[in-house]
Design a protein around this motif. Structure first.
Motif, PDB file in Angstrom:
ATOM      1  N   HIS A  10       1.901  -3.264   8.628  1.00  0.00           N
ATOM      2  CA  HIS A  10       2.058  -1.884   8.155  1.00  0.00           C
ATOM      3  C   HIS A  10       2.950  -1.041   9.063  1.00  0.00           C
ATOM      4  CE1 HIS A  10      -0.487  -1.984   4.604  1.00  0.00           C
ATOM      5  NE2 HIS A  10      -1.190  -2.908   5.271  1.00  0.00           N
ATOM      6  N   ALA A  11       3.021  -1.380  10.336  1.00  0.00           N
ATOM      7  CA  ALA A  11       3.929  -0.640  11.225  1.00  0.00           C
ATOM      8  C   ALA A  11       5.378  -0.835  10.758  1.00  0.00           C
ATOM      9  CB  ALA A  11       3.765  -1.090  12.674  1.00  0.00           C
ATOM     10  N   ALA A  12       5.707  -2.045  10.342  1.00  0.00           N
ATOM     11  CA  ALA A  12       7.058  -2.313   9.820  1.00  0.00           C
ATOM     12  C   ALA A  12       7.263  -1.588   8.494  1.00  0.00           C
ATOM     13  CB  ALA A  12       7.270  -3.816   9.652  1.00  0.00           C
ATOM     14  N   GLY A  13       6.218  -1.573   7.654  1.00  0.00           N
ATOM     15  CA  GLY A  13       6.308  -0.842   6.395  1.00  0.00           C
ATOM     16  C   GLY A  13       6.528   0.639   6.618  1.00  0.00           C
ATOM     17  N   ASP A  14       5.815   1.199   7.605  1.00  0.00           N
ATOM     18  CA  ASP A  14       5.999   2.615   7.941  1.00  0.00           C
ATOM     19  C   ASP A  14       7.423   2.877   8.421  1.00  0.00           C
ATOM     20  OD1 ASP A  14       3.374   3.047   7.242  1.00  0.00           O
ATOM     21  OD2 ASP A  14       2.644   3.159   9.317  1.00  0.00           O
ATOM     22  N   VAL A  23      22.277  19.360  -1.317  1.00  0.00           N
ATOM     23  CA  VAL A  23      22.093  19.668  -2.738  1.00  0.00           C
ATOM     24  C   VAL A  23      20.645  19.678  -3.193  1.00  0.00           C
ATOM     25  CG1 VAL A  23      24.380  18.837  -3.407  1.00  0.00           C
ATOM     26  CG2 VAL A  23      22.436  17.263  -3.423  1.00  0.00           C
ATOM     27  N   GLY A  24      19.717  19.281  -2.328  1.00  0.00           N
ATOM     28  CA  GLY A  24      18.339  19.224  -2.783  1.00  0.00           C
ATOM     29  C   GLY A  24      17.363  18.916  -1.677  1.00  0.00           C
ATOM     30  N   LYS A  25      16.143  18.615  -2.083  1.00  0.00           N
ATOM     31  CA  LYS A  25      15.042  18.378  -1.151  1.00  0.00           C
ATOM     32  C   LYS A  25      14.310  17.102  -1.552  1.00  0.00           C
ATOM     33  CE  LYS A  25      12.224  20.353   1.962  1.00  0.00           C
ATOM     34  NZ  LYS A  25      12.493  20.929   3.208  1.00  0.00           N
ATOM     35  N   VAL A  26      13.960  16.280  -0.563  1.00  0.00           N
ATOM     36  CA  VAL A  26      13.291  15.002  -0.795  1.00  0.00           C
ATOM     37  C   VAL A  26      11.811  15.157  -0.460  1.00  0.00           C
ATOM     38  CG1 VAL A  26      13.144  12.590  -0.072  1.00  0.00           C
ATOM     39  CG2 VAL A  26      15.378  13.715  -0.217  1.00  0.00           C
ATOM     40  N   TYR A  27      10.945  14.650  -1.367  1.00  0.00           N
ATOM     41  CA  TYR A  27       9.500  14.682  -1.161  1.00  0.00           C
ATOM     42  C   TYR A  27       8.937  13.284  -1.357  1.00  0.00           C
ATOM     43  CZ  TYR A  27      10.258  19.626  -1.930  1.00  0.00           C
ATOM     44  OH  TYR A  27      10.722  20.906  -1.843  1.00  0.00           O
ATOM     45  N   ARG A  28       8.096  12.849  -0.438  1.00  0.00           N
ATOM     46  CA  ARG A  28       7.369  11.589  -0.621  1.00  0.00           C
ATOM     47  C   ARG A  28       6.078  11.934  -1.346  1.00  0.00           C
ATOM     48  NH1 ARG A  28       4.322   8.102   3.772  1.00  0.00           N
ATOM     49  NH2 ARG A  28       3.746   6.327   2.474  1.00  0.00           N
ATOM     50  N   ILE A  29       5.890  11.342  -2.521  1.00  0.00           N
ATOM     51  CA  ILE A  29       4.718  11.697  -3.315  1.00  0.00           C
ATOM     52  C   ILE A  29       3.763  10.529  -3.499  1.00  0.00           C
ATOM     53  CG2 ILE A  29       5.895  13.557  -4.525  1.00  0.00           C
ATOM     54  CD1 ILE A  29       6.022  11.618  -6.958  1.00  0.00           C
ATOM     55  N   ARG A  53      10.065   5.451   6.695  1.00  0.00           N
ATOM     56  CA  ARG A  53      10.796   6.487   7.451  1.00  0.00           C
ATOM     57  C   ARG A  53      12.303   6.305   7.302  1.00  0.00           C
ATOM     58  NH1 ARG A  53       6.655   5.336  11.002  1.00  0.00           N
ATOM     59  NH2 ARG A  53       7.998   4.050  12.315  1.00  0.00           N
ATOM     60  N   GLY A  54      12.759   5.057   7.298  1.00  0.00           N
ATOM     61  CA  GLY A  54      14.191   4.801   7.134  1.00  0.00           C
ATOM     62  C   GLY A  54      14.703   5.235   5.780  1.00  0.00           C
ATOM     63  N   VAL A  55      13.951   4.910   4.722  1.00  0.00           N
ATOM     64  CA  VAL A  55      14.345   5.314   3.368  1.00  0.00           C
ATOM     65  C   VAL A  55      14.343   6.832   3.266  1.00  0.00           C
ATOM     66  CG1 VAL A  55      13.609   5.319   0.950  1.00  0.00           C
ATOM     67  CG2 VAL A  55      13.648   3.178   2.229  1.00  0.00           C
ATOM     68  N   ALA A  56      13.289   7.473   3.786  1.00  0.00           N
ATOM     69  CA  ALA A  56      13.201   8.938   3.725  1.00  0.00           C
ATOM     70  C   ALA A  56      14.366   9.584   4.466  1.00  0.00           C
ATOM     71  CB  ALA A  56      11.870   9.407   4.305  1.00  0.00           C
ATOM     72  N   SER A  57      14.672   9.058   5.642  1.00  0.00           N
ATOM     73  CA  SER A  57      15.777   9.604   6.429  1.00  0.00           C
ATOM     74  C   SER A  57      17.104   9.472   5.698  1.00  0.00           C
ATOM     75  CB  SER A  57      15.847   8.892   7.788  1.00  0.00           C
ATOM     76  OG  SER A  57      16.959   9.339   8.519  1.00  0.00           O
ATOM     77  N   CYS A  58      17.335   8.308   5.115  1.00  0.00           N
ATOM     78  CA  CYS A  58      18.570   8.067   4.376  1.00  0.00           C
ATOM     79  C   CYS A  58      18.687   9.029   3.195  1.00  0.00           C
ATOM     80  CB  CYS A  58      18.607   6.619   3.901  1.00  0.00           C
ATOM     81  SG  CYS A  58      20.090   6.177   2.999  1.00  0.00           S
ATOM     82  N   MET A  59      17.595   9.182   2.431  1.00  0.00           N
ATOM     83  CA  MET A  59      17.638  10.070   1.269  1.00  0.00           C
ATOM     84  C   MET A  59      17.812  11.521   1.692  1.00  0.00           C
ATOM     85  SD  MET A  59      15.183   8.521  -1.685  1.00  0.00           S
ATOM     86  CE  MET A  59      13.678   8.482  -0.765  1.00  0.00           C
ATOM     87  N   LYS A  60      17.145  11.926   2.766  1.00  0.00           N
ATOM     88  CA  LYS A  60      17.291  13.304   3.243  1.00  0.00           C
ATOM     89  C   LYS A  60      18.727  13.579   3.656  1.00  0.00           C
ATOM     90  CE  LYS A  60      12.524  14.096   4.597  1.00  0.00           C
ATOM     91  NZ  LYS A  60      11.558  14.294   5.677  1.00  0.00           N
TER      92      LYS A  60
END
Length: 162
Positions: free
Chosen positions: A69-73, A90-96, A77-84
Motif C-alpha cells: 500500500h505504500a507503493a500504491g499511495d 484551468v481547473g481544480k482536481v479532487y480525489r473522490i 500522489r504521483g497521479v494527483a500531482s500530474c493532474m494538478k
C-alpha cells in the motif's frame, strides 16, 4: 452574484475537506464517494460555466497487491500531482475515491467563439516495446483521431462541412 460565489467557494471547500479525508484514511467507501459527487453537483448548479472530468487510475490494485500500500499511495500522489500540474491554470482536481478523481474545469468562452471541444489521444511509453518516440507519437495521434471521429459521430455533425 457575490452570494453565489461565496456558496460555491464553501461547497468547493467541503469537497476539498472530503478529498483530504480520503487521502488521510485511504477510504474509498461509496458513501464518501457519493458525498463528494453530491457536493460537486451543487457546485455545478451554482455555476453553469464548468465542465467535469471523471478520471479513474489504472493498475492501483495490482500495485497495492504486488508492491504494498505504500507503493500504491506513492502512485496515487504521483497521479494527483500530474493532474494538478496539467489542470492548474484551468481547473481544480479532487480525489473522490481510492483511485478516482474528478476535475472541475472552467468552461472557456471567447468573444467571437462561444465554446470549444478538444479530442485527445494518450499513449504510455510502457504499453509495449516501441522502436522510436515517433512511433509513440503516431499511436497517440491515431487515438486522438479515433476520439475525434467518435465526437463527430455522437454530435451528428460532419467535420468536413461548415
Amino acid at each position: 452574484t457575490a452570494s453565489a460565489d461565496v456558496e460555491r467557494n464553501e461547497t468547493l471547500d467541503a469537497v476539498e475537506n472530503i478529498s483530504a479525508i480520503i487521502q488521510q484514511t485511504a477510504s474509498s467507501s461509496s458513501l464518501v464517494h457519493d458525498m463528494a459527487l453530491e457536493l460537486l453537483n451543487n457546485v455545478e448548479k451554482l455555476t453553469q460555466t464548468a465542465g467535469v472530468l471523471d478520471d479513474n487510475m489504472n493498475g492501483l490494485k495490482t500495485v497495492n497487491d504486488s508492491l504494498g500500500h505504500a507503493a500504491g499511495d506513492e502512485l496515487i500522489r504521483g497521479v494527483a500531482s500530474c493532474m494538478k500540474q496539467c489542470f492548474a491554470e484551468v481547473g481544480k482536481v479532487y480525489r473522490i475515491g481510492g483511485d478516482e478523481f474528478v476535475i472541475i474545469v472552467r468552461r472557456w468562452q471567447g468573444k467571437m467563439v462561444k465554446e470549444m471541444s478538444v479530442s485527445c489521444g494518450y499513449v504510455s511509453s510502457d504499453e509495449k516495446e516501441w522502436d522510436t518516440n515517433y512511433d509513440i507519437a503516431k499511436a497517440a495521434d491515431a487515438r486522438m483521431y479515433e476520439n475525434k471521429a467518435a465526437y463527430y459521430q455522437k454530435s451528428g455533425r460532419d467535420r468536413r462541412k461548415r
